[in-house]
Structure formats: structure tokens, C-alpha cells
Design an enzyme around this catalytic site. Structure first.
Site, PDB file in Angstrom:
ATOM      1  N   SER A   1       5.823  12.433  -3.651  1.00 46.27           N
ATOM      2  CA  SER A   1       4.500  12.840  -4.120  1.00 46.27           C
ATOM      3  C   SER A   1       3.829  13.718  -3.076  1.00 46.27           C
ATOM      4  O   SER A   1       4.053  13.561  -1.877  1.00 46.27           O
ATOM      5  CB  SER A   1       3.623  11.623  -4.430  1.00 46.27           C
ATOM      6  OG  SER A   1       3.235  10.961  -3.247  1.00 46.27           O
TER       7      SER A   1
ATOM      8  N   HIS B   1      -4.547  -1.743  -6.359  1.00 49.89           N
ATOM      9  CA  HIS B   1      -4.084  -0.368  -6.293  1.00 49.89           C
ATOM     10  C   HIS B   1      -4.920   0.486  -7.229  1.00 49.89           C
ATOM     11  O   HIS B   1      -5.555  -0.019  -8.154  1.00 49.89           O
ATOM     12  CB  HIS B   1      -2.588  -0.245  -6.596  1.00 49.89           C
ATOM     13  CG  HIS B   1      -2.154  -0.886  -7.875  1.00 49.89           C
ATOM     14  ND1 HIS B   1      -1.651  -2.159  -7.930  1.00 49.89           N
ATOM     15  CD2 HIS B   1      -2.132  -0.426  -9.139  1.00 49.89           C
ATOM     16  CE1 HIS B   1      -1.337  -2.469  -9.176  1.00 49.89           C
ATOM     17  NE2 HIS B   1      -1.625  -1.434  -9.932  1.00 49.89           N
TER      18      HIS B   1
ATOM     19  N   ASN C   1      -4.769 -10.112  -5.009  1.00 46.63           N
ATOM     20  CA  ASN C   1      -4.949  -9.690  -3.617  1.00 46.63           C
ATOM     21  C   ASN C   1      -4.329  -8.331  -3.352  1.00 46.63           C
ATOM     22  O   ASN C   1      -4.450  -7.781  -2.271  1.00 46.63           O
ATOM     23  CB  ASN C   1      -4.329 -10.713  -2.664  1.00 46.63           C
ATOM     24  CG  ASN C   1      -2.858 -10.962  -2.952  1.00 46.63           C
ATOM     25  OD1 ASN C   1      -2.399 -10.796  -4.081  1.00 46.63           O
ATOM     26  ND2 ASN C   1      -2.108 -11.367  -1.949  1.00 46.63           N
TER      27      ASN C   1
ATOM     28  N   SER D   1      -7.880  -0.913  -0.671  1.00 45.13           N
ATOM     29  CA  SER D   1      -8.605  -0.678  -1.918  1.00 45.13           C
ATOM     30  C   SER D   1      -9.439  -1.885  -2.317  1.00 45.13           C
ATOM     31  O   SER D   1     -10.420  -1.754  -3.043  1.00 45.13           O
ATOM     32  CB  SER D   1      -7.630  -0.316  -3.045  1.00 45.13           C
ATOM     33  OG  SER D   1      -6.663  -1.318  -3.225  1.00 45.13           O
ATOM     34  N   ASN D   2      -9.073  -3.064  -1.838  1.00 46.46           N
ATOM     35  CA  ASN D   2      -9.862  -4.278  -2.088  1.00 46.46           C
ATOM     36  C   ASN D   2     -10.815  -4.557  -0.941  1.00 46.46           C
ATOM     37  O   ASN D   2     -12.013  -4.729  -1.131  1.00 46.46           O
ATOM     38  CB  ASN D   2      -8.941  -5.493  -2.271  1.00 46.46           C
ATOM     39  CG  ASN D   2      -8.519  -5.678  -3.710  1.00 46.46           C
ATOM     40  OD1 ASN D   2      -9.067  -5.058  -4.607  1.00 46.46           O
ATOM     41  ND2 ASN D   2      -7.536  -6.521  -3.925  1.00 46.46           N
TER      42      ASN D   2
ATOM     43  N   LYS E   1     -11.328  -2.710   2.000  1.00 42.29           N
ATOM     44  CA  LYS E   1     -11.869  -1.552   2.731  1.00 42.29           C
ATOM     45  C   LYS E   1     -11.526  -1.587   4.213  1.00 42.29           C
ATOM     46  O   LYS E   1     -12.019  -0.775   4.996  1.00 42.29           O
ATOM     47  CB  LYS E   1     -13.399  -1.433   2.555  1.00 42.29           C
ATOM     48  CG  LYS E   1     -13.864  -1.429   1.112  1.00 42.29           C
ATOM     49  CD  LYS E   1     -13.251  -0.315   0.288  1.00 42.29           C
ATOM     50  CE  LYS E   1     -13.718  -0.365  -1.152  1.00 42.29           C
ATOM     51  NZ  LYS E   1     -13.024   0.639  -1.994  1.00 42.29           N
TER      52      LYS E   1
ATOM     53  N   LYS F   1       0.908   4.397  -8.357  1.00 47.85           N
ATOM     54  CA  LYS F   1       1.142   5.768  -8.830  1.00 47.85           C
ATOM     55  C   LYS F   1       2.484   5.880  -9.529  1.00 47.85           C
ATOM     56  O   LYS F   1       2.615   6.503 -10.580  1.00 47.85           O
ATOM     57  CB  LYS F   1       1.079   6.728  -7.641  1.00 47.85           C
ATOM     58  CG  LYS F   1       1.352   8.191  -7.983  1.00 47.85           C
ATOM     59  CD  LYS F   1       1.347   9.022  -6.705  1.00 47.85           C
ATOM     60  CE  LYS F   1       1.728  10.465  -6.975  1.00 47.85           C
ATOM     61  NZ  LYS F   1       0.715  11.176  -7.749  1.00 47.85           N
TER      62      LYS F   1
ATOM     63  N   ASP G   1       0.820  -1.224   0.000  1.00 48.50           N
ATOM     64  CA  ASP G   1       0.000   0.000   0.000  1.00 48.50           C
ATOM     65  C   ASP G   1       0.850   1.268   0.000  1.00 48.50           C
ATOM     66  O   ASP G   1       0.402   2.322   0.466  1.00 48.50           O
ATOM     67  CB  ASP G   1      -0.954   0.032   1.207  1.00 48.50           C
ATOM     68  CG  ASP G   1      -1.735  -1.260   1.374  1.00 48.50           C
ATOM     69  OD1 ASP G   1      -2.359  -1.690   0.397  1.00 48.50           O
ATOM     70  OD2 ASP G   1      -1.695  -1.837   2.481  1.00 48.50           O
TER      71      ASP G   1
ATOM     72  N   THR H   1       2.999 -12.605   2.671  1.00 50.92           N
ATOM     73  CA  THR H   1       2.261 -13.208   1.568  1.00 50.92           C
ATOM     74  C   THR H   1       2.955 -14.507   1.176  1.00 50.92           C
ATOM     75  O   THR H   1       3.915 -14.929   1.823  1.00 50.92           O
ATOM     76  CB  THR H   1       2.146 -12.223   0.391  1.00 50.92           C
ATOM     77  OG1 THR H   1       1.196 -12.726  -0.554  1.00 50.92           O
ATOM     78  CG2 THR H   1       3.492 -11.997  -0.276  1.00 50.92           C
TER      79      THR H   1
END
Length: 429
Positions: free
Chosen positions: A414, A44, A41, A300-301, A303, A21, A16, A240
Site C-alpha cells: 500500500s 482499526h 481492544n 486508534s483506541n 491514542k 485496510k 496495527d 494478548t
């Protein structure tokens, strides 16, 4: 062979970090964008033409019609979800780039998803925090040589082979977890239908990527999740099921490591983590809540709210070492605007002793206390900053301190979610 111009972009924390980006930014310069690990899984969000697009398995280069996007052999692919994702992007009016899929990529199948959910529930209080999308069981089958690859679908005896494995998995689910069986014929038909949509994209992508690099093409390797979730070098067992470090870019693509010449580590200006596992710099107060809200720190998947903490340079330096990171890119710097005092963890305290590494066991990592460097924050809104020199002094000092302690040059940062809110201080591709 022409001059090599390739770049690996990896997350340097627990995922994350804003890799999407950065890969989207570099995809504008690249000829080829390659995913080399993970499955769907790792969602983004890409901001493109004023619209937000959520992608999971498709490389970020898909939004550039001049780019070839590649799903490498190191990935785990749910073909049904892949087809749905492609259709969603097409229906939004985006002109898609070319997509290639490795014939050696492992397939995520419905029984993997069932096993993933059943295993996670059976762990009780020791849950890992899986997204239950079947990633772990897919890689388990790969190691056990029970996995089904994309290329296998074209084999003459595929249906018979698939049925044998399917029945074995159903027996396992019934005996171990008392999970009801699903229908084989329906599962098989859905798989074949999805495969027929993408079969023209299937090829030996390793050969394609190798030739692209040797022909002087700009190739971007897009990592999934983060280096601290790597199955070997992450914070095990809260990791993971694949190798997420930059070193897997060659293995997960099928090319020589000698064809990769730069690695960029993407890191948030603070830390976040999803699910269980040690988090020495975690903020369980109003400061952490504020950062979570300003940074929109929700999966994003899934929440799910992400855990938030101060920047952990012990963990970051671990990622730099295990991924061979050459440059850092700092995301979400704007989220820290308004925080009066900023803390950076430069070492851990374990049983009264200072250490500068992540312990191998989660129990010892849980006992680590963060040692902090205090730095003054800044109040200014930096979302319109276009150059490093325009930053407030304290923001400059914050970035410089990260580079100093990590001994790695910062190539940019950023100041907002939009592509135009990306400030590059050194061109690396």
C-alpha cells in the site's frame, strides 16, 4: 464439495499493521468475513465513501451490504459496546451487511473491565500495557470455566447463574484490590437490553461458515492484533490473552483447518509496538519521530504514541513460521519516502553470538541487539503508484530484499490509507 476459496489475513508484527485496510479490500470480493479471535481492544480504521470509520469487534465486511460478517466463537464480545458500534455505523448512513454472532463466543462483562484495570495498576513497573477493556480477565474466566457465553443468556436459570458468578467476582475485587462493588440488577438489565438488540444474529456460526466454504463461497478470516501478541507464540508476557496466529482461524471459528487454503501476513514497511516489551530495532531519534508522524502512529483506541523501529525480519520470520504465512502484504511503504538510509534487521546478536530466532524469555529478548542490512532509500512521492513497475528502484529493491530473506512472495503493498492506494501484484482470492 466445490473448490475451496478461503483466505486468512493476520497481522505479522505486534498489531496495527493495517489489517483493516486489507480485510476491507478482500471483503469486496468475499461472500463471508469472519473474526476469529480477540475483542474490542483491537481498533482499526476503515476508509469508506470518504469517511473514516473506527471499528473494534465488528468484522470489516460490515461495510459491504452483500457480505455476511461473522463474529466467531474465539472472540470475546462486549455486547453493550457492540450495539453502540453498530448504531454509530448506521447513523453515518452506511447500509450494513448481515451480521452473525457465535452462540459460543465469550462475553466481556463490567467486572472483567474492573479486574483488568485493577490488575494492571497492581503490577506497578511491570505493567503489560493492557487496554483495560476486560479482554484478559474474560479469557481467564473462559479457561477457569467461569465464563458466560452468548448462548447462556437464553438459559432458564441464567439470572441465578449470572448472579452467583457476579457476586464471586465482586468479592474477588473487594478482597484483592479494594474496588467498590457495582449494582447487579443494573448490570443484568444492561446486558439483557443489549442482547435483545442482537439476539436475531446469534447462531452456530461454525456450521454456517463450513457450509459457505463447501458451497464454493469466498470466505475471508480476519485476524485481530498481531502474531507477535499471540498468547503461546508471541513475546510473552507482553502479549494478548488469545491466540492471534492464523492457526487459530479454524479453532476460533469451529471448522476444520482443511477448509482454509491461503494465509496472508500483513506487515508494515517498518516496525511498531505499543506498551512494554523487547523491541531490538526501536528508533529513539528524529528518524523514528518522523516515521511516527508521517505514519500517524497513534493508537486508534487509546491514542497512545506507538514505539517505532526498523523492520525486524527475525520477528517477521517467527510470525511466518507460527502462522504458516503463504504471502506477505507490505503496508505504509509511502511513509519511508524521504528516509535517506533504510535499515533491515536480518538477525540478532545475543551475548556476542548471532541468532535468527526470538528467545523464549523477555529478559533474553531485551538483551538482543539488531544486526542490520543497510539499503539506500528513495525521495520520490509514491502515493500515486498503481503498479510495482512504477516504484523507484530503491523501493523495489527494498520489497525484493524482504521477500528474499523471508522466502515468502509479496502479493502487494500500500502507498496510502485509501482503498485505491492498494497495489496488488498477485491475486490470491
Amino acid at each position: 464439495m466445490r473448490e475451496i476459496n478461503s483466505l486468512v489475513v493476520v497481522g505479522s508484527q505486534w498489531g496495527d499493521e493495517g489489517k483493516g485496510k486489507m480485510t476491507d479490500y478482500f471483503a469486496q470480493k468475499a461472500d463471508v468475513v469472519v473474526r476469529f479471535a480477540g475483542g474490542d481492544n483491537a481498533g482499526h480504521v476503515i476508509n469508506f465513501n470518504g469517511q473514516k470509520h473506527k471499528v473494534t469487534i465488528i468484522p470489516s465486511g460490515i461495510f459491504n451490504s452483500e457480505v455476511t460478517s461473522v463474529i466467531g466463537n474465539g472472540c470475546a464480545v462486549n455486547l453493550i459496546n457492540l450495539v453502540k458500534e453498530l448504531e454509530t455505523i448506521k447513523n453515518s448512513g452506511v447500509k450494513l451487511g448481515k451480521l452473525l454472532i457465535s452462540d459460543r463466543a465469550q462475553l466481556i462483562l463490567p467486572y472483567h473491565i474492573l479486574i483488568d484495570g485493577a490488575q494492571e495498576e497492581s503490577r506497578g513497573a511491570r505493567k503489560i500495557g493492557t487496554t483495560k477493556r476486560g479482554i484478559g480477565p474474560t479469557y481467564q474466566d473462559k479457561a477457569a470455566r467461569l465464563g458466560i457465553r452468548v448462548a447462556d443468556i437464553e438459559e432458564e436459570d441464567f439470572k441465578e447463574t449470572f448472579k452467583e458468578i457476579f457476586e464471586y467476582q465482586m468479592m474477588f475485587l473487594d478482597r484483592m484490590f479494594n474496588v467498590e462493588s457495582i449494582d447487579f440488577e443494573e448490570t443484568y438489565a444492561n446486558l439483557i437490553n443489549a442482547y435483545n438488540v442482537i439476539k436475531d444474529c446469534v447462531t452456530d456460526t461454525g456450521i454456517f461458515v463450513e457450509q459457505a466454504i463447501k458451497n464454493g463461497k469466498k470466505v475471508l478470516f480476519e485476524g485481530a492484533q498481531g502474531a507477535l501478541l499471540d498468547i503461546d507464540h508471541g513475546t510473552y508476557p507482553y502479549v494478548t490473552s488469545s491466540n492471534t496466529s492464523a492457526n487459530n482461524a479454524s479453532t476460533g471459528t469451529g471448522i476444520s483447518h482443511k477448509l482454509i487454503n491461503n494465509t496472508l501476513g500483513v506487515v508494515k514497511a517498518y516496525s511498531t509496538r505499543v506498551g512494554a516489551g523487547a523491541f531490538p530495532t526501536e528508533l529513539l531519534n528524529e528518524v523514528g519521530d518522523g516515521i511516527r508522524e508521517r505514519g500517524h502512529e497513534y493508537g486508534s483506541n487509546t491514542k497512545r504514541p506507538r514505539r517505532v523501529g526498523w523492520l525486524d525480519l527475525v520477528a517477521l520470520k517467527h510470525a511466518i513460521r507460527t502462522s504458516g504465512i503463504d504471502y506477505l502484504f507490505i503496508t505504509l511503504l509511502d511513509v519511508l519516502s524521504g528516509v535517506e538510509e533504510l535499515l533491515i534487521c536480518d538477525k540478532y546478536i545475543l551475548n556476542g553470538e548471532e541468532i535468527n530466532y526470538i528467545p523464549a524469555t523477555s529478559s533474553k529478548h531485551e538483551k538482543c541487539k539488531a544486526n542490520y542490512i543497510s539499503m539506500p532509500g528513495w525521495k520520490e512521492d509514491i502515493t500515486k503508484v498503481k503498479h510495482f513497475e512504477e516504484l523507484p528502484l530503491n523501493a523495489k529493491n527494498y520489497l525484493n530484499k524482504i521477500a528474499e530473506i523471508c522466502e515468502v512472495e509479496i502479493s502487494g503493498f500500500s502507498v496510502g490509507p485509501d482503498r485505491l492506494q492498494t497495489v496488488i501484484t498477485k491475486e490470491i482470492m
